[in-house]
Motif scaffolding. Structure first.
Motif, mmCIF file in Angstrom:
data_model
loop_
_atom_site.group_PDB
_atom_site.id
_atom_site.type_symbol
_atom_site.label_atom_id
_atom_site.label_comp_id
_atom_site.label_asym_id
_atom_site.label_seq_id
_atom_site.Cartn_x
_atom_site.Cartn_y
_atom_site.Cartn_z
ATOM 1 N N ARG A 1 2.074 1.595 -3.535
ATOM 2 C CA ARG A 1 0.958 2.023 -4.378
ATOM 3 C C ARG A 1 0.671 3.505 -4.213
ATOM 4 N NH1 ARG A 1 -4.423 -1.299 -3.740
ATOM 5 N NH2 ARG A 1 -4.898 0.621 -2.657
ATOM 6 N N THR B 1 3.935 0.338 -9.907
ATOM 7 C CA THR B 1 3.825 -0.248 -8.564
ATOM 8 C C THR B 1 4.446 -1.642 -8.504
ATOM 9 O OG1 THR B 1 1.821 1.008 -8.125
ATOM 10 C CG2 THR B 1 2.206 -0.907 -6.744
ATOM 11 N N HIS B 2 4.123 -2.495 -9.465
ATOM 12 C CA HIS B 2 4.610 -3.874 -9.426
ATOM 13 C C HIS B 2 6.137 -3.947 -9.485
ATOM 14 C CE1 HIS B 2 0.405 -4.301 -10.667
ATOM 15 N NE2 HIS B 2 0.451 -5.450 -10.014
ATOM 16 N N ASN C 1 0.822 -1.218 0.000
ATOM 17 C CA ASN C 1 0.000 0.000 0.000
ATOM 18 C C ASN C 1 0.853 1.264 0.000
ATOM 19 O OD1 ASN C 1 -2.682 -0.999 -0.165
ATOM 20 N ND2 ASN C 1 -2.464 -1.756 1.918
ATOM 21 N N THR D 1 3.663 5.548 -6.084
ATOM 22 C CA THR D 1 3.994 5.248 -7.479
ATOM 23 C C THR D 1 2.732 5.309 -8.351
ATOM 24 O OG1 THR D 1 3.670 2.860 -7.135
ATOM 25 C CG2 THR D 1 5.914 3.720 -6.839
ATOM 26 N N THR D 2 2.931 5.157 -9.632
ATOM 27 C CA THR D 2 1.794 5.095 -10.562
ATOM 28 C C THR D 2 1.330 3.641 -10.673
ATOM 29 O OG1 THR D 2 3.158 4.685 -12.513
ATOM 30 C CG2 THR D 2 2.789 7.003 -11.895
ATOM 31 N N PRO D 3 0.085 3.419 -11.141
ATOM 32 C CA PRO D 3 -0.404 2.039 -11.265
ATOM 33 C C PRO D 3 0.476 1.136 -12.128
ATOM 34 C CG PRO D 3 -2.239 3.564 -11.451
ATOM 35 C CD PRO D 3 -0.977 4.398 -11.436
ATOM 36 N N THR D 4 1.139 1.697 -13.118
ATOM 37 C CA THR D 4 1.963 0.841 -13.982
ATOM 38 C C THR D 4 3.374 0.625 -13.440
ATOM 39 O OG1 THR D 4 2.716 2.668 -15.371
ATOM 40 C CG2 THR D 4 0.689 1.546 -16.046
#
Length: 147
Positions: free
Chosen positions: A64, A72-73, A61, A67-70
C-alpha cells in the motif's frame, strides 16, 4: 477499479517480481533459517499458514505504501501468487523428482545452496536476484563442489 486486463496482469507480474526479491532477503532467511538447520524435514519446508496469514498484514501495508490505491490489490495478489509458487517449488525441489532438464538443474542449484555453497544461490523460483546481487554461484564452483 477500472484497469484493463493487461494492466492487472502487469501489476500481478510486478507483485511476483517483488516476492522473488523478498525471498532473497535477510529477514526471509531469519524466518526460513530453521529449514536450513533441518533441510530434509518435510514439516519445515513450507511456512505455517497461520504465520503466513499474520505476515500478510505488514506485506499489505508495504504494498500500500509503494503503490497507488487502484494498483495495491493487483500487486498484493501477485506477491501472494509469487509466495505460493515459491512454496510449491521449494517443496518440490526437496521431495520431487523433476523429469525435465530445467527442473533437474533447479533442484541441483537449490541443493547446492543447502549442502555446498550456502552463501550463494538464494533464489528458488528464479535466479534473477542472484544475478543482480552477485550471489550466483559460478558454474565452475557448482561443478567442482558437486564432484
Amino acid at each position: 477499479m477500472g484497469h484493463t486486463f493487461s494492466e492487472v496482469a502487469l501489476m500481478v507480474m510486478f507483485g511476483i517480481c517483488l516476492w522473488t526479491l523478498i525471498e532473497t532477503n535477510t529477514a526471509h532467511y531469519l524466518l526460513h533459517g530453521i529449514h536450513h538447520k533441518h533441510p530434509t524435514d518435510g514439516l519445515r519446508l513450507v511456512f505455517p499458514p497461520a504465520a503466513a496469514a499474520i505476515l500478510c498484514f505488514p506485506f499489505w501495508n508495504l504494498i500500500r505504501l509503494i503503490t497507488t490505491p487502484t494498483t495495491t490489490h493487483g500487486v498484493f495478489g501477485g506477491g501472494l501468487l509469487g509466495y505460493v509458487m515459491y512454496d510449491c517449488t521449494h517443496y518440490y525441489l526437496h521431495h520431487g523428482q523433476p523429469s525435465s532438464d530445467p527442473g533437474r538443474h533447479l533442484k541441483k542449484y537449490h541443493l547446492n545452496h543447502h549442502f555446498r555453497i550456502q552463501n550463494k544461490g538464494f533464489g528458488i523460483t528464479s535466479t534473477l536476484w542472484d544475478h543482480v546481487f552477485g550471489t550466483l554461484p559460478s558454474t565452475k564452483t557448482m561443478e567442482k563442489k558437486s564432484s
